[in-house]
Design an enzyme around this catalytic site. Structure first.
Site, mmCIF file in Angstrom:
data_model
loop_
_atom_site.group_PDB
_atom_site.id
_atom_site.type_symbol
_atom_site.label_atom_id
_atom_site.label_comp_id
_atom_site.label_asym_id
_atom_site.label_seq_id
_atom_site.Cartn_x
_atom_site.Cartn_y
_atom_site.Cartn_z
ATOM 1 N N GLU A 35 37.356 38.346 47.687
ATOM 2 C CA GLU A 35 35.945 38.585 47.394
ATOM 3 C C GLU A 35 35.438 37.406 46.560
ATOM 4 O OE1 GLU A 35 32.885 41.775 45.272
ATOM 5 O OE2 GLU A 35 35.042 42.165 45.255
ATOM 6 N N ARG A 263 51.456 43.925 43.052
ATOM 7 C CA ARG A 263 50.551 42.907 42.515
ATOM 8 C C ARG A 263 51.344 41.773 41.859
ATOM 9 N NH1 ARG A 263 45.247 43.693 40.725
ATOM 10 N NH2 ARG A 263 45.794 42.688 38.767
ATOM 11 N N LYS A 273 40.001 39.931 37.577
ATOM 12 C CA LYS A 273 38.854 39.020 37.614
ATOM 13 C C LYS A 273 37.763 39.468 36.641
ATOM 14 C CE LYS A 273 38.347 38.526 42.204
ATOM 15 N NZ LYS A 273 37.792 38.075 43.494
#
Length: 561
Positions: A35, A263, A273
């Protein structure tokens, strides 16, 4: 001897099983779907390495697809930085795609779902919707709008698309299962009203698809075979598969298969983020590419190499469950690579003057010194040697303990690549600080001369820089940004209390003149100090170096102190 075959990780095993059960290599296609709402970090590097690594292993295409479904947070700057990071890591994508490429198709499929009685327009508040969803341990309550007439939902959805409703007033929901223990299946939201311009589509759209709706369908449109994502999306998989079942693309014989991996969590680093943005917004760091940041651009600026990051994730492996990977493994990877490739140079970052009283005052001697003992092809360079030098302040003690093998009054050391010297006396300022060390040298002890004196063994060897022929340098001594292993576990703002106040120290020093031609991102080993990279802030006459990593891991020892 035959090279030992590396065992498959569990994702590779999934692909192998599929190839043994109907897939062909021509059916394989992967994707990396960031994204564009921030810069990529070390965790994203793991996903990049996994997806593009599979592409390399199976000679299969990998798409770079931007998940640009939220114009309130996304910017072209982030798109550009993501492209650059992926390329810098050494990967090339087959096609560049955007979720926004599919907005029209996604919209048409949503309209069809309304017509099929599988979706409806909701005008309750988000608080009401959440209240009706209840908890995983009790069935939810169906919305009073769930059985709204199809024509009415179609009309309302058209008005949503035309921007006739304010943000937050209406959403499109799929008719899932309000009794499912998986909360994602309880009539999930497919579209919301967002009256914001998009960085690619401008003001064309007033509604934007939710991630769960856009992601799987985009995979399907592109013919992605394996949609690999982090574990946080594991409980989204049933919804991913349910949405895929609502559409058919005949030219793609296999629907995408979502599978999850752990992760990329690294100790002493943040991989959120949202929190990284907070560090930038609060001025804790100078920007997304601050060398203390775990962003790929920050690591690059600090002096990390693509090879070291790829090697790190190769060594860390692909796990099925979240774990915390020790940062020392990352630091080992960059040390190991820089040890092979980085030229050795002389720099002094806490200088004190050393005057060799019996060396000729006006003489400058050019000494040939090897550039990298790990690489014979690196050759040698010439370093000027003069009567007045700089050495590290910590390399001298007036009265040294027994195991101090550096310079002290009456004791000898070798100046690397040059001569053996013996300290004789010192000068101090009014506060008792040493300003100058005086010494004498043995003219017959020149390194490499073959003389008997040059063969003489002394216990210490020091690096040095000419006090008259050098370049002044600014050195930024970076350390870990946080003082605890898992700052990510703290709350959104609470993690800031763990910021290391000593994560950056700036000192002034001197380096040998050969560094005058160094360019941003050039990497060097400052002998006996550590590995450093030229920062882009450097200008002619003001060279700036970032410490990438020390020569050895001293963090654990310092923490014990």
């Amino acid at each position: 001897m035959e090279e030992e075959k590396k065992p498959l990780n569990f994702i590779e095993q999934i692909v192998e099983d599929d190839l043994n059960n109907g897939y062909s290599k021509e059916n394989l296609r992967f994707r990396f779907p960031p994204e564009p709402n921030g810069y990529l970090h070390i965790g994203h590097a793991k996903a990049i390495c996994i997806n593009f690594g599979l592409g390399e292993k199976y000679d299969a295409p990998v798409n770079l697809r931007f998940d640009d479904t939220n114009p309130s947070k996304e910017e072209q700057e982030f798109v550009d930085s993501i492209r650059e990071d992926v390329k810098w890591l050494g990967f090339n994508w087959a096609e560049e795609r955007f979720a926004s490429d599919y907005f029209q198709q996604l919209y048409e499929w949503a309209v069809q779902m309304i017509k099929d009685g599988k979706a409806y327009v909701e005008d309750q508040t988000s608080e009401q919707i959440n209240e009706q969803r209840k908890t995983p341990f009790e069935p939810g309550i169906e919305s009073p709008n769930r059985n709204r007439p199809i024509e009415e939902s179609l009309e309302l959805f058209e008005k949503m698309k035309n921007g006739e409703f304010p943000e937050g007033s209406h959403v499109l929901r799929a008719k899932g299962d309000m009794s499912s223990p998986n909360m994602n299946m309880r009539d999930p939201v497919m579209y919301r009203v967002l009256l914001k311009d998009h960085h690619r589509t401008g003001d064309k759209w007033k509604i934007y698809p939710m991630y769960d709706w856009a992601h799987g369908e985009s995979d399907y449109i592109e013919g992605v075979s394996h949609s690999l994502c982090s574990l946080e999306f594991e409980n989204h998989r049933p919804l991913y598969e349910w949405y895929l079942d609502q559409v058919e693309i005949p030219e793609h014989p296999f629907k995408p298969k979502q599978r999850e991996f752990a992760r990329g969590n690294v100790s002493y680093m943040i991989t959120s983020k949202r929190k990284l943005k907070l560090l930038v917004d609060e001025g804790v760091v100078t920007g997304w590419d601050d060398p203390r940041m775990p962003t790929i651009s920050g690591l690059r600026r600090r002096g990390y190499t693509p090879e070291s990051i790829r090697e790190f994730w190769d060594k860390a492996g692909v796990a099925k469950r979240d774990n915390l990977i020790d940062i020392s493994l990352l630091e080992f990877a960059i040390r190991d690579h820089l040890n092979k490739i980085a030229p050795r140079v002389f720099a002094v970052i806490d200088p004190v003057k050393l005057v060799i009283e019996n060396y000729p005052q006006d003489k400058t001697e050019l000494l040939s010194i090897e550039n990298n003992p790990e690489d014979e092809s690196a050759g040698e360079r010439e370093v000027p040697f003069t009567r007045e030098l700089y050495i590290e302040r910590e390399d001298f003690m007036e009265e040294a303990p027994k195991k101090f093998f550096r310079l002290s009054i009456g004791n000898e050391v070798r100046l690397k690549g040059a001569y053996i010297v013996k300290a004789t006396r010192v000068e101090k300022d009014s506060e008792g600080n040493i300003t100058t060390i005086f010494a004498e040298y043995d003219p017959e002890s020149k390194s490499g001369s073959g003389s008997e004196a040059s063969m003489r063994k002394v216990k210490g060897t020091l690096h040095w820089v000419s006090a008259t022929e050098n370049i002044p340098i600014e050195v930024r001594l970076y350390d870990r940004l946080f003082t605890v292993e898992s700052p990510d576990e703290a709350g959104d703002g609470d993690f800031l209390q763990f910021v290391n106040p000593d994560s950056m120290k700036v000192v002034q020093g001197f380096a040998e003149p050969s560094l005058r031609n160094a360019k941003p991102e050039d990497k060097f080993q400052f002998q006996r100090i550590g590995y450093f990279a030229v920062d882009r802030d450097s200008t002619e006459g003001n060279w700036v170096f970032n410490r990438t990593v020390g020569l050895r891991d001293t963090w654990a020892k310092e923490q014990k102190k």
